[in-house]
Scaffold this active site. Structure first.
Site, short mmCIF file in Angstrom:
data_model
loop_
_atom_site.label_atom_id
_atom_site.label_comp_id
_atom_site.label_asym_id
_atom_site.label_seq_id
_atom_site.Cartn_x
_atom_site.Cartn_y
_atom_site.Cartn_z
CE LYS A 70 6.95 2.66 2.50
NZ LYS A 70 5.85 2.06 1.71
CB SER B 52 7.23 -1.26 0.25
OG SER B 52 6.23 -0.27 0.33
CB SER C 241 3.20 -1.09 0.37
OG SER C 241 3.97 -1.70 -0.62
#
EC number: 6.3.5.7
Lengths: 477, 484, 95
Positions: free
Chosen positions: B76, B151, B175
């Site tokens: 990420k 997210s 997330s």
């Protein structure tokens, strides 16, 4: 109408750890800009603080020395504001639960009076960087080497009533942190500085007046001047029918006045909250006892001992213990000269030595005359090799680097004349040369005795033993 | 190759059936051809990946291979990667080349995992749909008209689309779990403090936790073995002996006591999601698990408390982005205030600004007690609810998200509706507990996630319970059309 | 719960965020909605509850006082928008 001044001080002492409070960057002073600002100090994305154990131990040390409560569970909080020397946009500090709670410090005023000043709290926090305002094409340069240096902020109660008391308190705290070895006390480098909260009120009223905060005072003299100016300014405002505005002010040493610091005024909403990156700081009794065991003899204890053990006056003891270095120096000289000579040693350390140091703006640590050397000189007074007066001349030569006491005495031929025959010879000559004075003396003008002593000393270049001169003169006259 | 799980790939590498160079090149080719449709990668680091793959093959040849040596993964874009842009999905960091590696990144490097690239995400991890990214939204591989969740939407999408065997994510309020659910993959948010936060760009420090996302629970366990562990650079890192998170893979669930919080089964959940969850409960019953209703009376307040705590922390955490030392700086600032206002105003997107403002407000003078302190107290009540529940049960089960993937743009104008996408996941972050989401079926062709919540440090059991489900069902093996 | 445009302006300034005048209304509405959601908390009796700042009931671990970092100024300043003589540059700070 009489006014009373009310002063509280917030002293910032940089703790002399080797690394920063929340990072492993060095705290050494004077490095090239930003070479000692690591990722944590710069507030790079993703970095995290880890607390320095030594900084905690030093805070506890101060707490114990001022007889304060050590908070068993203290909390680090973020103080949020934007400023270029504050890389993260917040300062890690302590807010509701500081590591050191309520304590006190006794100060001694010049007239010998003692006052107890309350310490509200002392908390750990990180220092900010520095803004350099010299011109970089109209820009300001930011050096973050200092960012993250551990600070202990020591907050006093509004217990001081004059600039004199404020200075005495700051000096005492300055001496204490150096005794404890937690701060180098270097005020020029900003290691020890304070903010003063100043207000005035009508004598006899209870309610405090509106205060102003004078920021960043880094000398005792500035503190005194700033307070004096500010007190007068506030009284003028009030007597002119105005009101004091609560604000932050800056002292301008060149003009000797304080002025409003508007840039820091707006948005004083710091939005303190517990720092989620740091867990509560637990200090258990084992830790406290370890720190307690490492405490040196504190100034007040030392002063008592100097009075009891060396028979010094309170004033002398207090002066000699005002810094650890001076006290150590004194004791080293006494060891050399013998403890019976403590009073004389005290006079020399506080007189000749301090005078010379002050003259050249030196610290006792770099005195050209070491404690050992001064001890050797005083021993020569003791064994009648030289008189006290000659010793001062020898001291000046030693200070100028002309060698140790014996070398100077030898080279300058300053050895005292103790041979009775030699002194008598000089006396006879002096009497023979001054028949008029002799006659006057004998007819009752006793004061002229001093004249004959002076003449004898003059003839011997001050080297005749004064006691012997007195004795022999009395006989001959 | 890309249809294999991490466990299978690790075995193939070990047996010499494939090299890391071949495997890495294969994934890079897939990314090149397929990612345009997904926008799941912000940065592809092909060269470095191939170099790392060669080094991994070399290490294996010399007998220095670990369990995951040579398995490529994606990170990420919230994890700092030295020498590579680390944008956090923000214009603010579009030009930021991280000067150091996050601990998580360093651990995967040390384990010999080549990095395929950095995955897209909601800006500063603030969002539940990936639509707040500066780099545009990620598309859901199951239906590219729909969001992947957020997210960690990019990480979920690359795993679902077989553009990486596994990826890292972070979970502040769901997330990892919510996008895992919406993409039909498995993801676990470990106990707070398990995975180092060093180098993981902070959103809300007391809630953020990194974790793995992969196809299966077993894969997540293997990745967690690499990610988790004490880190002296993170004060909130937990000092515990290392453990093997795969150790309960084969532990039967017979006799396991599973709690069903009544608050998770009320209104608000889509019928399709409810059906899938019921089927999963039935499956576990068939395996011999026992179900008990549990009460989490304060869980309804979790979204409210979260939207004070998280914005408060974020308002402070994001103060460092000021255009002075790195990141976006506005053109020609006329003075210092202008530099701050415009660098931050132009560098942050609207959702980030909203949250910073909410947090600033909640911490400001006069509101602190009513908002921040109140939220901290409710946080305590929520954690205590879980503590009571875990006296009765071993694991708590429920839906991960109230619905399947919604359409792009459907909720962007209404932050509060968007926030409610995380209604089942947020309480876990406030309490600091571990929880995972695993694919449990489909509703109208879109994946549905099942959430398992464990007690503190009980990740190995959670992963084992999920694995026992996955060996008896097909869901985690299914790939979206077009990415088979 | 409804925030006025002025309150939004004040908060934006405190947070150092420039907001376009035409966007203020939208922010005011969004922030008011969020605060409305948050106000659910008001109904809960939290007297006597200890605030929970952190999920871990642990205490701060301490670091040994040793300098461990080396000078990486050039490496770090590669990301800086304006640098001179090793200093970060900002518009003139007036005190």
């Amino acid at each position: 109408m009489e006014w009373e001044t009310v002063i509280g001080l917030e002293i910032h002492a940089q703790l002399s750890t080797r690394s920063k409070i929340f990072s492993g960057a060095s705290t050494a002073y004077g490095a090239e800009p930003n070479t000692q600002a690591c990722a944590v100090d710069l507030g790079l994305p993703g970095v995290l603080p880890v607390l320095n154990e030594k900084a905690v131990a030093m805070a506890v040390k101060l707490g114990l020395a001022i007889d304060a409560q050590i908070t068993p569970r203290s909390v680090f909080a973020r103080k949020n504001y934007f400023y270029p020397d504050l890389p993260k946009g917040y300062q890690i500090s302590q807010y509701e639960l500081p590591v050191v709670g309520r304590g006190h410090l006794d100060i001694e005023l010049d007239d010998g009076e003692t006052r107890t000043i309350g310490v509200t709290r002392a908390h750990l926090e990180e220092d900010a960087g520095k803004s350099l305002h010299e011109d970089f094409h109209g820009m300001t340069g930011i050096d973050l080497n200092r960012a993250g240096t551990p600070l202990l902020e020591i907050v006093s109660e509004p217990d001081m009533r004059s600039s004199r008391e404020a200075v005495a308190y700051m000096k005492k705290m300055h001496s204490l942190v150096r005794y404890l070895g937690i701060c180098d006390g270097n005020m020029q480098e900003g290691s020890f500085r304070c903010d003063a909260n100043v207000s005035v009120r009508r004598k006899g009223t209870e309610k405090f007046g509106t205060r102003t905060e004078i920021k960043n005072l880094n000398s005792f003299r500035f503190l005194e001047k700033a307070i004096e100016f500010e007190v007068e300014r506030q009284i003028d405002v009030l007597e002119g029918g105005g009101a004091v505005v609560q604000e932050t002010r800056l002292f301008d040493p060149d003009k000797g006045e304080t002025r409003s610091m508007r840039s820091k005024e707006e948005a004083n909403d710091y939005r303190y909250f517990p720092d989620p990156d740091l867990l509560p700081l637990d200090i258990d009794s084992t830790f406290i006892e370890q720190v307690r065991a490492s405490l040196p003899e504190l100034p007040d204890e030392k002063k008592q001992r100097f009075m009891n053990h060396y028979g010094l006056s309170a004033y002398d003891a207090s002066t000699l213990t005002s810094s650890r270095e001076m006290a150590d120096y004194f004791e080293a000289v006494v060891e050399q000269a013998g403890s019976g000579q403590a009073k004389m040693v005290a006079n020399w350390v506080m007189g000749e030595l301090s005078g010379a140091l002050n003259r050249e703006g030196r610290e006792i640590g770099d005195s050209p005359v070491s404690a050992r050397a001064l001890g050797a000189l005083l021993a020569r007074i003791q064994d009648n090799t030289i008189s006290g007066k000659i010793a001062k001349e020898v001291f000046e030569a030693m200070w100028a680097g002309e060698g140790d006491a014996d070398m100077v005495i030898e080279a300058k031929g300053l050895k005292q004349i103790t041979d009775t025959g030699a002194i008598e010879q000089v006396i006879d000559q002096v009497i023979a040369d001054n028949p008029k004075q002799l006659e006057q003396y004998r007819s009752g003008k006793d004061k002229l005795f001093g004249f004959f002593v002076g003449q004898v000393m003059k003839q011997t270049g001050g080297k005749a033993n004064p006691a012997q001169v007195n004795e022999l003169l009395k006989k001959k006259l | 190759m890309h249809e294999k799980s991490i466990a299978e790939l690790a075995a193939a590498l070990k047996e010499g059936e494939v090299s890391s160079v071949e495997l890495t090149a294969h994934y890079l080719r897939r990314i090149e051809t397929l990612d345009d449709a997904l926008n799941a990668y912000v940065t592809v680091t092909g060269e470095q990946a191939m170099e790392a793959a060669r080094a991994a093959d070399e290490a294996r040849a010399q007998g220095h291979a670990g369990p995951l040596t040579g398995v490529p993964i994606a990170h990420k874009d919230i994890f700092c990667t030295e020498g590579t842009r680390t944008s956090c999905g923000s214009k603010m960091l579009d030009n930021f080349i991280a000067p150091y590696d996050a601990t998580v990144v360093a651990r995967f490097k040390a384990a010999g995992c080549p990095i395929l690239g950095k995955t897209n995400m909601d800006e500063f991890a603030m969002g539940s749909s990936n639509e707040t990214s500066y780099y545009g939204p990620v598309k859901n591989p199951w239906d590219t008209e729909r969001v992947p969740g957020g997210s960690s939407g990019g990480s979920a999408a690359v795993v679902a689309g077989r553009l990486a065997p596994g990826a890292t994510g972070t979970d502040t309020g769901g997330s990892i779990r919510q996008p895992a659910a919406l993409n039909g993959v498995t993801g676990i948010k470990p106990t707070y403090g398990r995975v180092s936060r060093w180098g993981m760009i902070a959103f809300a420090s007391s809630l953020d936790q990194g974790g793995p996302m992969a196809r299966t629970a077993e894969d997540c366990a293997l990745m967690l073995n690499v990610m988790a562990g004490f880190d002296h650079r993170d004060s909130t890192s937990i000092q515990r002996p290392d453990e093997d998170f795969t150790r309960h893979m084969n532990t039967p669930v017979k006799g396991l006591r599973i709690g069903l919080p009544k608050q998770f089964f009320g209104e608000g959940m889509d019928a399709g999601v409810a059906r899938v969850v019921d089927e999963a409960i039935a499956h576990y019953k068939g395996l011999g698990a026992e179900f008990v209703e549990v009460d989490l009376p304060h869980s309804d307040l979790s979204v409210a408390a979260y939207y004070v705590v998280a914005p408060a922390e974020c308002s402070s955490n994001l103060a460092r982005f000021d255009g002075v030392r790195y990141g976006y700086r506005c053109e020609d600032p006329k003075d210092l205030l202008d530099l701050y206002m415009r660098s931050r105003g132009e560098g942050f997107g609207p959702e980030v600004k909203r949250r910073i403002m909410v947090g600033t407000y909640a911490l400001s003078a006069g509101y602190f007690d009513a908002y921040y302190l109140k939220a901290q107290k409710i946080r305590r009540l929520i954690a205590e609810d879980f503590a009571s529940a875990f006296k009765e049960v071993d694991v708590i089960l429920g839906p991960t998200a109230p619905s399947t993937a919604f359409r792009l743009g459907e909720k962007t104008n209404d932050p509060v509706t968007m926030y409610l996408s995380d209604i089942y996941t947020i309480a876990v972050n406030l309490a600091g507990l571990p929880a995972l989401s695993l694919p449990a079926g489909f509703s109208d062709g879109l994946p549905v996630g099942l959430q398992l919540i464990g007690n503190y440090f009980d990740e190995a059991r959670l992963l084992g319970v999920a694995h026992q489900y996955q060996v008896g069902t097909e869901w985690c093996g299914m790939a979206p059309g077009g990415f088979v | 719960m409804s925030l006025s445009l002025d309150e939004v302006r004040k908060i934006a300034h405190l947070a150092r965020l420039s907001v376009q005048e035409e966007d203020l209304q939208g922010y005011a509405r969004n922030l008011s909605d969020i605060l409305g959601l948050v106000q659910q908390m008001d109904g809960v009796d939290t007297r006597g509850v200890t605030p929970m700042a952190h999920p871990l009931d642990a205490s701060q671990r301490l670091r040994v006082d040793e300098p461990t970092e080396t000078d990486q100024r050039d490496h770090f300043q590669a990301n800086a928008p304006a640098v001179e003589s090793g200093l970060y540059l900002v518009p003139k700070v007036i005190e």
